[in-house]
Design a protein around this motif. Structure first.
Motif, mmCIF file in Angstrom:
data_model
loop_
_atom_site.group_PDB
_atom_site.id
_atom_site.type_symbol
_atom_site.label_atom_id
_atom_site.label_comp_id
_atom_site.label_asym_id
_atom_site.label_seq_id
_atom_site.Cartn_x
_atom_site.Cartn_y
_atom_site.Cartn_z
ATOM 1 N N SER A 721 0.881 -1.165 0.000
ATOM 2 C CA SER A 721 0.000 0.000 0.000
ATOM 3 C C SER A 721 0.915 1.210 0.000
ATOM 4 O O SER A 721 2.008 1.166 0.574
ATOM 5 N N VAL A 722 0.528 2.233 -0.695
ATOM 6 C CA VAL A 722 1.440 3.349 -0.910
ATOM 7 C C VAL A 722 0.695 4.654 -0.666
ATOM 8 O O VAL A 722 -0.515 4.749 -0.921
ATOM 9 N N LYS A 723 1.422 5.653 -0.160
ATOM 10 C CA LYS A 723 0.858 6.975 0.047
ATOM 11 C C LYS A 723 1.922 8.025 -0.278
ATOM 12 O O LYS A 723 3.129 7.740 -0.252
ATOM 13 N N CYS A 741 6.982 8.887 -2.417
ATOM 14 C CA CYS A 741 5.879 8.019 -1.987
ATOM 15 C C CYS A 741 6.451 6.950 -1.071
ATOM 16 O O CYS A 741 7.575 6.490 -1.258
ATOM 17 N N VAL A 742 5.678 6.592 -0.063
ATOM 18 C CA VAL A 742 6.113 5.637 0.953
ATOM 19 C C VAL A 742 5.189 4.429 0.885
ATOM 20 O O VAL A 742 3.961 4.577 0.867
ATOM 21 N N ALA A 743 5.827 3.244 0.851
ATOM 22 C CA ALA A 743 5.066 2.000 0.723
ATOM 23 C C ALA A 743 5.120 1.214 2.012
ATOM 24 O O ALA A 743 6.129 1.212 2.723
ATOM 25 N N ALA A 799 0.342 -9.432 -5.910
ATOM 26 C CA ALA A 799 -0.759 -8.669 -6.487
ATOM 27 C C ALA A 799 -1.727 -8.233 -5.398
ATOM 28 O O ALA A 799 -1.904 -8.935 -4.402
ATOM 29 N N PRO A 800 -2.376 -7.058 -5.561
ATOM 30 C CA PRO A 800 -2.186 -6.154 -6.689
ATOM 31 C C PRO A 800 -1.149 -5.077 -6.366
ATOM 32 O O PRO A 800 -0.962 -4.752 -5.201
ATOM 33 N N PRO A 801 -0.483 -4.515 -7.400
ATOM 34 C CA PRO A 801 0.380 -3.368 -7.142
ATOM 35 C C PRO A 801 -0.462 -2.187 -6.639
ATOM 36 O O PRO A 801 -1.640 -2.074 -6.946
ATOM 37 N N ALA A 802 0.175 -1.302 -5.879
ATOM 38 C CA ALA A 802 -0.529 -0.140 -5.324
ATOM 39 C C ALA A 802 0.004 1.131 -5.982
ATOM 40 O O ALA A 802 1.187 1.210 -6.325
ATOM 41 N N SER A 803 -0.887 2.068 -6.182
ATOM 42 C CA SER A 803 -0.511 3.322 -6.819
ATOM 43 C C SER A 803 -1.076 4.491 -6.033
ATOM 44 O O SER A 803 -2.103 4.362 -5.352
ATOM 45 N N VAL A 804 -0.380 5.645 -6.166
ATOM 46 C CA VAL A 804 -0.861 6.878 -5.583
ATOM 47 C C VAL A 804 -0.491 8.011 -6.529
ATOM 48 O O VAL A 804 0.544 7.958 -7.205
#
Length: 1234
Positions: A721-723, A741-743, A799-804
């Motif tokens: 999860s990324v923010k 971004c930090v995962a 999966a799944p990749p995370a995006s922000v």
């Protein structure tokens, strides 16, 4: 006829008599009787008939016509010239019965006359008579009295009825009449009483009715149905009283007469056998067939047949008694038929009940035996049983002879026999063996065959093998040969066979036995092995002492020890004598125990070198020890989040009852009642694992021998999860932007982060780095193109990749739009209009505006000036409204300054009077094909009125320029089509509005462009003749060009002289000022009244309202040097009646194309663009203009690339307001431009 009519006729008659001859009846109608359906004619003849003759029915005039209306069956017949006026009535009916008169009306020569009345009587025959019966009394029963009635209805006169029974008239018939269904009709009823007889059944009863209307009577027939009993039945088919058993006896029962016919049923000794019968209506009889299979039980029984019907007082019957001849059901032969020679046999032959009784005879072989004793007794079904006994002594010669008992019945000629075969026994004669020699040793396990033979005896001997006097059960099946029997004993030798005695006995039913025997010598290994110890409980670290005792062997065996893969010699004792002639041996072993010995076998083996084989046994070790974790016990377990994690426990212990406790961070995990924790075999299973479950798990296991513990690390892996560490990110233009971004993920892998630019155009993405769980995108020398949304994606393989999304906001100083259309504003200066001066800037952060007029800061407290700023995204639009524009005070330079924290920008906007447009600029090509060229330009100032554009072009061989009006009118990109391949063209573009037209773009520059070659066509089966681009052969093009050239030349000459004549004519007419809104499409002035608008600096004049044939295939500008104003538009085809008037005031709603930024990679031909030569069909041009224009471009689109931005459609001056008519133009601009 009333009195008035009578006097009228009288005076008329007096008058007529005085003038001419009177009409009189020659023949008057008379009473007449007619049968219904016949034709009646009432005669009427008039002498000297001069008046109208007609008939009267019961006072009703029927009319003078021959076919009387309303009376289709009435007509007047006869010859009127002879005075015949007869009334004919066809198909007479009852309603025709009436009083009729014939009348001759008054005429000029005679008075009216009326005939005597005539009565028409219609005779009606009776309808078919019908019988009236009492349904409750039918059918009739013979011997009873019955009354029957017959009715003849609707007759005139009444009918006479007679009744007949079977042809004889019945006497005593009484009758009476009653009114019928209509007036004048009568119903006649006749009744008679009679006695019904059986002979009346089926006979007719006749009713006859007659009156004067009939020539012959009508009649109705009734068939009488009389019930009467049948005659007694008769049985046919049993002539004699005797019948053989087993035969099918067919009996027929017949009963004659009866109504209804009799029902029949059969019975035997009171038991009903059959209730079926057949009826023969013609023969008037009932019959039933009984098929009875005769059995001995039917002996002396009575078979009866009964008949009865509905009116029988009691059933009638007929019976017959049956005597059955039957054989005995069984004949049995009993006694003993097997004996040893010289023994006496007692035998008995018995015959069951039969009629008559049987006689019994005995036979042995072909010899009859007579020493018998016979007895006869009463049997079943009235028969007799017979028994015969005999005693006989047997001899060896009578073996296998047949003993026969014969029973014979004289009545049925039956003979039945029973036979038996005598068996006479005597003993076998000889027995011998085939076996190995007793002196040769044989190894145990060897297969040996011992065979016993025997001859003689009856029956042949039964062979039995015995070992040491005990019967052997594993013998082979006994076989026979020509003189005796044999039986084989197959042995797999064991220790017990050493020195054992094998004997074969031969015996049979003669009870005498003979024998033969032999012995074997066998070598064998130890017959038993046993390991013993005195220790009951074994624990890890103890020393175990074991003794191994090897049983009897021949010869002696040697003992060895084995534990797992290790061998031990052991301590052996001297041998001792044992079973089966062998010796036994004892050996001892000491062993130090460990946990690895648990469940292992300690093997003791006794081996014989002579036999090269041995035997063994084992002792299973049960070593007690505390729990131990065996290899490969894992130290770490990996699992994906939300899956099920299994922490295996590879545990061994003795005893196996082990209790284990799991600890996570020193907290005990209780599996019972917890839905997430499960397990088996002390392993731990965690369902729906989360990242919180990761860490060290400690397990402590205990049994009765002790305790042990170990630890397992649970590594929970999960998708990232990324923010964004910061969003949005602000950076000044030219600076360095850091997007982070930090995962949150496990595992953290190298190159886990990727960055994507979400804009449409490509930009320099900068450099990406990773610091553990952080992803960094660094962009140096930031430009405005870098502004937008960047997407950071973290992918660690799960999966799944995370995006922000991270928004990069580039801050820059304001930039004002400074194209030609922004630098001028046009408005009338007569104090009646409002002008809007617009200034638009783009900048971040917030942009503020200040205004100056001719260098002086504007005071917006003045009500004549209003300012409003609107923000749309990064665009800021400031609008100054100048109310009641005055040429003297407001035609000035308005200076707009846009400022923010990073700087400012300034634009001067000039407010001027409306005028013709400025020329376009930056005229260039966009794309080229073999038959089209796409062009683009930047529009200039529109002069305060809506402007449109026109493209002019020509090629080397063309006689003059061609012109194309751009459509939609405000478009700044256009595709010229219909060009020739590999041809050089010269293009120019200018702008037009209602005030005039501009110079051509870029200081009248000419754009020279060559089209490409035509692409190769796909091979096909076309005509090899060369064709043009539109598919027309080149020779036709040459011919058509010549023809059209000649027509064009003649047309040009005609137009030239016509124009000169028109100019001369126009000079003589005063031209009033033309208004902007007076469009021909709207029904305004004709072309003679229209003013021509042109520019001052060009010799080519385009008449804005000059008619051009809309069906023309190409419009040319014919150049003539005779005078400056002689260039006109003409057409190849002048036949159409539809004309095109260029629309000055029309402008579709279009998005503004920025002049300083253009997109060259997209070809967007304007929708609905109009090329003069492309107009093929007739019709007014305004029909084309009525199509819906393109939708306007949105003011600010965040998804558009930075180099394709489209500013909001703000334009300077009145273009935002409604189009003004020429009457509202400034006074100095009204009329023609000077």
């Amino acid at each position: 006829m009333d009195v008035l009519s009578t006097w009228s006729l009288f005076f008329s008659a007096l008058y007529i008599c005085g003038t001419q001859a009177q009409q009189v009846f020659r023949n008057e109608p008379r009473n007449q009787t007619v049968r219904m359906g016949a034709t009646a004619v009432l005669r009427c003849e008039v002498l000297r008939a001069s008046g109208t003759v007609q008939w009267v029915k019961d006072g009703l005039l029927l009319g003078p016509q021959k076919s009387l209306p309303g009376f289709p069956r009435y007509s007047m017949i006869g010859n009127p010239k002879r005075g015949q006026f007869h009334l004919q009535i066809e198909k007479a009916r009852l309603e025709d019965e009436a009083v009729y008169e014939c009348q001759a009306g008054q005429s000029e020569s005679s008075y009216a006359i009326v005939s005597a009345e005539a009565w028409l009587n219609v005779l009606i025959p009776p309808s078919s008579p019908n019988f009236e019966l009492d349904l409750e009394e039918t059918p009739w029963v013979a011997g009873r009295m019955y009354t029957i009635a017959c009715v003849a209805a609707d007759a005139k006169p009444e009918a006479e009825i007679k009744l007949f029974k079977d042809g004889a008239e019945l006497t005593g018939v009484g009758s009476f009449s009653m009114p019928g269904s209509k007036d004048k009709l009568l119903n006649t009823h006749a009744t008679v009483t009679f006695t019904a007889l059986s002979s009346d059944h089926g006979r007719p009863m006749l009713c006859q009715a007659k009156n004067a209307a009939l020539f012959r009577p009508v009649e109705t027939t009734l068939t009488m149905n009389v019930l009467f009993p049948p005659q007694p039945p008769v049985i046919i088919g049993l002539e004699t009283g005797e019948v053989k058993a087993g035969r099918i006896l067919t009996l027929v029962c017949v009963s004659h007469g009866g109504n209804p016919l009799a029902t029949l049923h059969w019975s035997k000794n009171g038991e009903v056998l059959s209730k079926t019968w057949e009826e023969d209506i013609v023969a008037q009889k009932s019959s039933s067939v009984l098929n009875l299979r005769i059995t001995p039980a039917d002996n002396q029984v009575d078979v009866c047949c009964e008949s009865v019907n509905l009116v029988s007082l009691s059933p009638l019957s007929a019976c017959r008694r049956i005597t059955v001849l039957f054989e005995p059901a069984v004949v049995t032969l009993s006694g003993s038929f097997v004996a040893v020679e010289g023994q006496e046999l007692d035998m008995c032959c018995f015959a069951a009940s039969s009629n008559p009784p049987v006689q019994i005879r005995w036979w042995l072989g072909n010899k009859e035996l007579n020493n018998t004793v016979v007895s006869v007794k009463e049997g079943d079904h009235g028969g007799m049983t017979t028994m015969s006994n005999i005693t006989h002594k047997v001899s060896r010669e009578e073996d296998s002879l047949t003993l026969t008992c014969e029973a014979f019945n004289k009545g049925t000629f039956f003979s039945k026999t029973q036979t038996a075969t005598l068996s006479v026994y005597y003993p076998p004669q000889r027995v011998w063996l085939e076996a190995p020699s007793p002196d040769i040793p044989i190894h145990a396990g060897t297969k040996v065959r011992l065979t016993c033979f025997s001859t003689g005896g009856n029956p042949v001997g039964t062979l039995t093998w015995l070992k040491d006097g005990n019967k052997v059960t594993s013998m082979q099946r006994q076989t026979s040969f020509d003189r005796g029997v044999a039986r084989e004993l197959v042995l797999v030798l064991t220790a017990s066979d050493n020195n054992a005695s094998y004997r074969c006995d031969a015996t049979n039913e003669a009870k005498k036995t003979i024998s033969a025997s032999t012995a074997l010598k066998v070598f064998f290994t130890a017959i038993s092995m046993k390991i013993t110890t005195k220790q009951e409980v074994l624990r890890r670290g103890d020393t175990l002492s074991l003794d191994c005792h090897a049983g009897s062997s021949n010869p002696k065996s040697n003992i060895s020890w084995t534990v797992g893969s290790q061998r031990f010699p052991g301590a052996e004792q001297p041998p001792t004598n044992a079973q089966y002639g062998g010796v036994s041996v004892l050996s001892s072993l000491s062993l130090h125990l460990g946990s690895q010995h648990h469940n292992q076998r300690v093997i003791c083996q006794a081996y014989s070198s002579v036999l090269a084989e041995g035997t063994s046994t084992f002792y299973q070790l049960n070593v007690l020890y505390p729990p131990e974790f065996r290899h490969p016990q894992p130290a770490q377990v990996q699992v994906v989040e939300d899956d099920t994690a299994t922490l295996p426990l590879l545990l061994s212990a003795n005893p196996q009852e082990v209790s284990c406790i799991w600890l996570h961070y020193k907290e005990k995990l209780v599996k019972e009642g917890n839905l997430r924790y499960h397990g088996s075999d002390n392993s731990l299973e965690i369902k729906n694992v989360t990242r919180k479950d990761a860490g060290v798990y400690t397990v402590e296991c205990t049994n009765d021998e002790g305790v042990n513990r170990t630890s397992i690390i649970l590594d929970v892996q999960y998708a990232p999860s990324v923010k964004a560490e910061k969003d949005p990110v602000f950076v000044n233009i030219g600076g360095t932007a850091d997007l982070i971004c930090v995962a949150d993920a496990n595992p953290i892998i190298p190159d886990m982060f990727s960055w994507n630019w979400l804009g449409e155009e490509e930009v320099d993405m900068g450099e990406t780095t990773q610091d553990d769980e952080s992803g960094l995108l660094t962009i140096h020398d930031v430009t405005r193109a870098h502004a937008g949304v960047y997407q950071c994606t973290a992918n660690n393989g799960l999966a799944p990749p995370a995006s922000v999304d991270v928004h990069l906001v580039v801050q820059f100083k304001p930039q004002l739009h400074k194209g030609p259309q922004w630098r001028k504003v046009a408005s009338r200066g007569d104090g009646t209009t409002t002008a809007e001066v617009v200034c638009q800037a783009e900048g971040i952060p917030r942009v503020d505006f200040t205004w100056e007029k001719n260098g002086v800061r504007m005071d917006f407290a003045n009500p004549r000036y209003e300012e409003q700023t609107v923000r749309e995204g990064s665009f800021y639009t400031s609008t100054v409204r100048v109310v009641n524009v005055s040429a003297a005070r407001d035609y000035a330079v308005f200076s707009c300054t846009a400022r923010n924290a990073l700087g400012d920008d300034k634009l001067d906007v000039q407010l001027v009077s409306t005028s013709r447009p400025d020329p376009p600029s930056s005229f260039r090509r966009v794309s080229i094909s073999h038959d089209s060229i796409t062009l683009e330009w930047i529009p200039g100032f529109d002069g305060g009125r809506r402007q449109r554009f026109r493209i002019r072009y020509r090629w080397d061989q063309s006689l003059s320029f061609q012109y194309v009006d751009v459509f939609p009118p405000g478009a700044t990109i256009f595709t010229v089509t219909g060009l020739k391949p590999v041809t050089t063209y010269n293009f120019s573009v200018n702008a037009l509005n209602v005030m005039g037209e501009s110079e051509y773009a870029d200081n009248n520059a000419v754009l020279t462009i060559s089209t490409k070659e035509r692409p190769e066509e796909t091979p096909g089966g076309e005509d090899p003749v060369l064709t043009s681009a539109i598919g027309v052969p080149f020779y036709l093009i040459v011919v058509l060009t010549a023809v059209f050239g000649a027509l064009l030349l003649s047309n040009s000459l005609g137009c030239y002289f016509g124009r000169r004549w028109k100019k001369n004519k126009v000079r003589k007419v005063s031209v009033p000022p033309a208004g902007d809104g007076e469009s021909v499409v709207g029904g305004g002035k004709n072309k003679e009244e229209a003013s021509s608008l042109s520019t001052v600096d060009t010799t080519n004049t385009y008449k804005s309202r000059e008619m051009v044939n809309a069906a023309a295939h190409r419009t040319l500008l014919i150049e003539s040097g005779s005078e400056a104003d002689s260039n006109v538009y003409e057409s190849y085809a002048a036949e159409s009646s539809h004309y095109y008037y260029p629309s000055d005031g029309y402008a579709a709603t279009l998005g503004t194309h920025p002049e300083e930024i253009r997109r060259h990679d997209v070809h967007r031909p304007p929708v609905g663009s109009h090329l003069y030569e492309d107009v093929r069909q007739g019709g007014l041009y305004q029909d084309i203009l009525a199509s819906s224009p393109s939708s306007p471009v949105p003011l600010f689109d965040h998804t558009m690339p930075r180099n394709q931005w489209r500013p909001p459609t703000y334009s300077q001056g009145p273009e935002r307001a409604r189009a003004l008519p020429d009457s509202e133009l400034p006074f100095e601009l009204r009329g023609e431009l000077v």
